[in-house]
Motif scaffolding. Structure first.
Motif, short mmCIF file in Angstrom:
data_model
loop_
_atom_site.label_atom_id
_atom_site.label_comp_id
_atom_site.label_asym_id
_atom_site.label_seq_id
_atom_site.Cartn_x
_atom_site.Cartn_y
_atom_site.Cartn_z
N GLU A 65 -4.15 0.21 8.72
CA GLU A 65 -4.90 1.59 8.41
C GLU A 65 -4.27 1.97 10.00
OE1 GLU A 65 -9.67 2.50 10.29
OE2 GLU A 65 -8.97 0.28 10.38
N SER A 86 1.09 -1.34 0.27
CA SER A 86 0.23 0.17 0.15
C SER A 86 1.18 1.17 0.01
CB SER A 86 -0.98 -0.37 1.26
OG SER A 86 -2.15 0.99 1.26
N SER A 87 0.03 1.98 0.06
CA SER A 87 1.70 3.41 0.56
C SER A 87 0.29 4.37 1.14
CB SER A 87 1.34 5.02 -0.94
OG SER A 87 0.12 4.49 -1.77
N TRP A 88 1.46 5.91 1.87
CA TRP A 88 0.65 6.76 2.72
C TRP A 88 0.84 7.77 1.79
CZ3 TRP A 88 4.15 10.04 5.64
CH2 TRP A 88 3.26 10.98 6.64
N THR A 89 0.10 8.84 2.11
CA THR A 89 0.76 10.28 1.70
C THR A 89 0.77 11.14 1.63
OG1 THR A 89 0.78 9.23 -1.21
CG2 THR A 89 0.31 11.78 -0.86
N ARG A 90 1.64 12.02 2.16
CA ARG A 90 0.67 13.06 3.57
C ARG A 90 1.65 13.95 2.62
NH1 ARG A 90 -0.84 15.19 7.92
NH2 ARG A 90 -0.14 17.29 9.19
N THR A 111 5.30 10.87 -0.17
CA THR A 111 4.71 9.47 -0.80
C THR A 111 5.34 8.56 -0.15
OG1 THR A 111 3.20 10.28 -2.26
CG2 THR A 111 3.72 7.68 -1.84
N THR A 150 -1.21 1.82 9.87
CA THR A 150 -0.41 2.32 10.04
C THR A 150 -0.93 3.60 9.75
OG1 THR A 150 0.44 0.39 9.87
CG2 THR A 150 1.67 2.18 8.86
N LYS A 151 -1.72 4.17 8.76
CA LYS A 151 -1.79 5.10 8.08
C LYS A 151 -2.33 6.16 9.19
CE LYS A 151 -2.13 2.92 3.60
NZ LYS A 151 -4.01 2.85 2.72
N GLN A 152 -2.74 5.99 10.29
CA GLN A 152 -3.68 6.58 11.11
C GLN A 152 -1.94 7.03 12.33
OE1 GLN A 152 -6.05 4.10 12.67
NE2 GLN A 152 -7.55 5.02 12.07
N ASP A 170 -0.10 9.49 10.31
CA ASP A 170 -0.62 10.54 10.50
C ASP A 170 -0.47 12.07 11.13
OD1 ASP A 170 -1.46 10.75 7.61
OD2 ASP A 170 -3.73 9.62 8.67
#
Length: 830
Positions: free
Chosen positions: A232, A202-206, A210, A234-236, A239
């Motif tokens: 979920e 998956s990936s996370w972007t802010r 990325t 991990t991304k929380q 953030d």
């Protein structure tokens, strides 16, 4: 290996004389599936500057084939742990070619064969100093450098490291994988994982950043991997930390790999975090298990900044990463995930660990005096983690949350990719908050022990006085009969006795809200209220603090063990918070085994089993409570066989409605039956046929060793002490089986042999394996005579070994004291 230990003074001298510029590490793991091959080729090229003519590299392997210094081959001076190098210039390049050894203990490069599909899996675990089992290095945290890894593996294998791939070549036989260079990091957080791992991406972007995300586990566990839930959290977490730290995630990617036979819960290798496979749930799991996993994921993520980006100089300041990660894991869980009650589990579970550790004679300040690596290994404890996190929670209140996080951001910017001490942190926090934190540090970071707070005739009395900011909750019954907070009084206390004016209340709860680090006692009236109405307390944190107060009072011999058990029996069935329920069930079982006199133990063993049995059947089908009580049944049934026939019926075909009979629960019940003599070898072998997995084979070992037969215990004893081929998990299983069932009549004969073997175990086994043997086989005697004789005649024993023995002695002494058995003058008080 006489020089395997490393001292603080010698490593400080080395880092003063040596500046590392970079490493290149090449590992040939292509023959790893061949079990006859015990080693692997490892080549390290390290460039460094020197102001000395001689130094050493650390390496623990089977051999060193060659050493090249600045292009010229030199004589190999190697003692099995240190590789001496002389003739240094101002600038140097050293190439070391050696043979490392695959690990069976979870230290270094661990090799695992999956019995399900006969596939081989590798992973590394280095903290505090096991990178030297894989490649030659300067093994200390303050000698950071960029690392470039290149790995040769079997074709088709997944190969992971801290950084993304730079190049991959696969000819159908072998796979050559080169990784991008890391940013400057310490040796102990470099990492490799290799094997046919199952992967989900998956990936996370802010903003413009990325970060690729990956989750990995063994192929045979893939059907159990709830990757979406893990992603979920991990991304929380990413953030949350991006917002709070205001420092971009620096490590390029974020892989998380769940690995077998792991010694820890998890490890914060930047870009490649490793976790125990216990977090891949093979069956039903309680809310407490999911919450615990989320907290661990967030704990390790906090390390990407606390520990990886900014690292302690030496292990004295281990708390600079672990205390922060423990605090941040709970904070992020409570504020960024569905686990909004994370502080309840922290107050009841993590702080219980800290309180226990802080009452041992071997307790130490949060900022510890760590003279060598053996001491460092044992300092990953309740003080460094949970007490430190508790104190940080107080510090946030003391300086203000906004000021605290502003100071942390200054800390990251000032010391990124460098090493720090306590003073560096306090400088940034003081600058932002305007408070002089030297006094706070002296009171909380450089002292030992835990205060006990009591209400007495209009005053708060504290033992071992310290400054506390705390609250007193006044609870009364509302019109519906619930016990709810009516008023909260907040105050600061410093002295041994502080007058306080409180209105009458049904329950007066010290440290309401869990603002400070202290044990609390319930006054007589409040205890009476709790004893009749604990299930009416609606706030889970308040209930957690009450359960904690009751447990601490029981451990200290202030509350009768049978009163605690009566409350556990009466109120645990109504407990809705799974973290609290799990803790109470464990504490009740421990109380029966350790704190009851023999005259009451058998009666309570039976009563507790019947209570667990009844509640398992009355709990809502398929609920977490039902599962928790079923596990408690297994524990209780291991010392009382009256439900053996019923348990056999459950295992064969009569499963309570909704109960998930997953492999782990089945093994727990079979082990209980084995411990009471109600399961045969054929029964256990049949269960292994049903669950012929790595976990199943480990559980089978334990169940076989649990049988109450003299020759079985003798074989388990010989295996634990003599079989050096056992993995860490298999050793634990043998030790647990040896101890299962409380068959003191069968194992007391090994007490003298235990003490006779200690020195040899410590000298001949790795510290991880030795620690398991020393702690796991410590005699549950009715006297301190044996341990006191050993301590008196082994004053010259290694300090780390003595620490373990002294701690086990103290646990034994506490149990004897609470049971009312004779104590000698050396026993410690609670």
């Amino acid at each position: 290996m006489p020089t395997a230990n490393l001292s603080r003074s010698e490593t400080a001298a080395r880092s003063a004389a040596i500046t590392v510029r970079d490493y290149r590490v090449e590992l040939d793991l292509s023959a790893a599936p061949d079990r006859t091959r015990e080693g692997f080729a490892t080549t390290t090229t390290v460039a460094f500057d020197a102001t000395t003519s001689r130094t050493w590299l650390d390496f623990i392997g089977s051999s060193v084939e060659s050493v090249t210094l600045n292009g010229a081959e030199i004589a190999v001076e190697y003692d099995g742990a240190r590789l001496s190098i002389g003739g240094l210039s101002e600038t140097n390049t050293v190439v070391v070619r050696g043979t490392g050894v695959y690990s069976r203990s979870g230290e270094g490069l661990h090799r695992f064969l999956d019995p399900v599909d006969n596939q081989t899996y590798l992973y590394t675990q280095y903290e505090p100093a096991d990178a030297r089992r894989v490649f030659a290095c300067f093994e200390q945290p303050d000698m950071k450098a960029p690392f470039t890894f290149a790995v040769t593996a079997p074709s088709g294998w997944q190969v992971l490291s801290n950084r993304p791939y730079a190049a991959i070549q696969d000819n159908g036989v072998i796979r050559d994988v080169a990784f991008s260079p890391t940013l400057p990091i310490s040796t102990y957080i470099t990492a490799i994982a290799a094997g046919p791992y199952h992967s989900v991406e998956s990936s996370w972007t802010r903003g413009e950043l990325t970060v690729p995300l990956g989750i990995h586990c063994r192929a045979s566990l893939a059907r159990y991997l709830d990757a979406d839930t893990i992603f979920e959290v991990t991304k929380q977490g990413l953030d949350f930390f991006a917002e709070q730290f205001d420092y971009p995630y620096p490590w390029g990617k974020y892989d998380q790999v769940f690995v077998p036979e792991y010694n820890l819960g998890a490890m914060e290798n930047p870009g490649l975090v490793t976790f125990t496979e216990a977090y891949v749930f093979r069956g039903a799991a309680t809310a407490a298990q999911y919450e615990g996993r989320a907290s661990t994921i967030l704990h390790e993520m906090a390390h990407m900044w606390f520990g990886d980006l900014v690292t302690m100089v030496w292990w004295d300041d281990l708390w600079l990463k672990e205390s922060f990660a423990d605090y941040m894991g709970a904070l992020a869980s409570a504020e960024a995930t569905e686990w909004t009650d994370a502080w309840v589990a922290f107050a009841n579970r993590r702080k219980a660990w800290a309180y226990l550790q802080d009452q041992l004679p071997t307790t130490h300040p949060i900022v510890a005096d760590i003279t060598d690596l053996e001491a460092a290994k044992l300092n990953f404890d309740g003080i460094t983690y949970a007490k430190g996190a508790s104190v940080l929670k107080q510090l946030v209140s003391y300086v203000g949350r906004a000021e605290f996080f502003s100071g942390i951001r200054r800390y990251f910017r000032a010391h990124a990719f460098a090493n720090t001490t306590l003073d560096d942190l306090l400088t940034e926090l003081s600058a932002e908050s305007g408070r002089d934190l030297a006094g706070w540090a002296r009171a909380w970071l450089r002292t030992t022990g835990v205060s006990t707070l009591t209400l007495d005739n209009g005053a708060i009395v504290q033992s071992d006085p310290r400054p506390h900011r705390l609250a007193i909750g006044l609870y009364d019954f509302d019109p519906l009969g619930a016990l709810v907070l009516r008023e909260r009084v907040e105050l600061d206390i410093v002295d041994e006795r502080t007058p306080v004016s409180l209105a009458p209340a049904a329950l007066r709860l010290l440290n309401d809200g869990d603002l400070t680090y202290a044990k609390v006692r319930l006054d007589v009236e409040s205890l009476a209220t709790v004893e009749s109405s604990l299930d009416r307390v609606t706030d889970p944190l308040a209930r957690g603090l009450i359960w904690s107060a009751l447990w601490n009072a029981t451990r200290d011999g202030v509350l009768e063990a049978e009163r605690y058990l009566s409350m556990a029996r009466d109120f645990a069935p109504a407990e809705t918070n799974m973290a609290l329920l799990t803790a109470v069930l464990a504490n009740a079982s421990f109380t029966i085994g350790h704190y009851l006199p023999a005259s009451a133990r058998d009666r309570w063993s039976g009563e507790w089993l019947e209570s667990c049995w009844a509640t398992m059947h009355s709990s809502a089908p398929a609920s977490g409570a039902q599962l928790a009580w079923a596990r408690a049944v297994a524990g209780a049934a291991s010392v009382d066989g009256r439900r053996a026939a019923d348990i056999r019926a459950i295992l064969l075909d009569r499963v309570p409605d909704g109960l998930a009979m997953d492999p782990d629960l089945r093994w727990a019940l079979w082990t209980a039956s084995a411990a009471t003599g109600d399961a045969t070898i054929a029964d256990l072998d049949a269960e292994l046929t049903r669950d012929d997995t790595a976990s199943g084979r480990t559980a089978h070992r334990r169940a076989l060793a649990a049988r109450p037969e003299a020759d079985v215990k003798a074989a388990a004893w010989e295996c634990a002490l003599g079989d050096t081929t056992l993995t860490n998990d298999h050793l634990d299983a043998i030790i647990q089986g040896f101890r299962d069932g409380r068959h003191r009549d069968l194992i007391a004969r090994y007490d003298e042999a235990y003490f006779a073997a200690l020195r040899a175990v410590w000298d001949q086994r790795s510290i991880e394996i030795a620690r398991r043997i020393v702690v796991g086989l410590f005699p549950a005697a009715d006297s301190l005579d044996g341990v006191d004789r050993w301590l008196a005649s082994n004053a010259d024993a290694p300090s780390a070994l003595c620490r373990l023995v002294v701690e086990q002695r103290d646990h034994l002494a506490r149990g004897l004291r609470v049971r009312g058995l004779p104590q000698d003058a050396h026993s410690t008080a609670g």
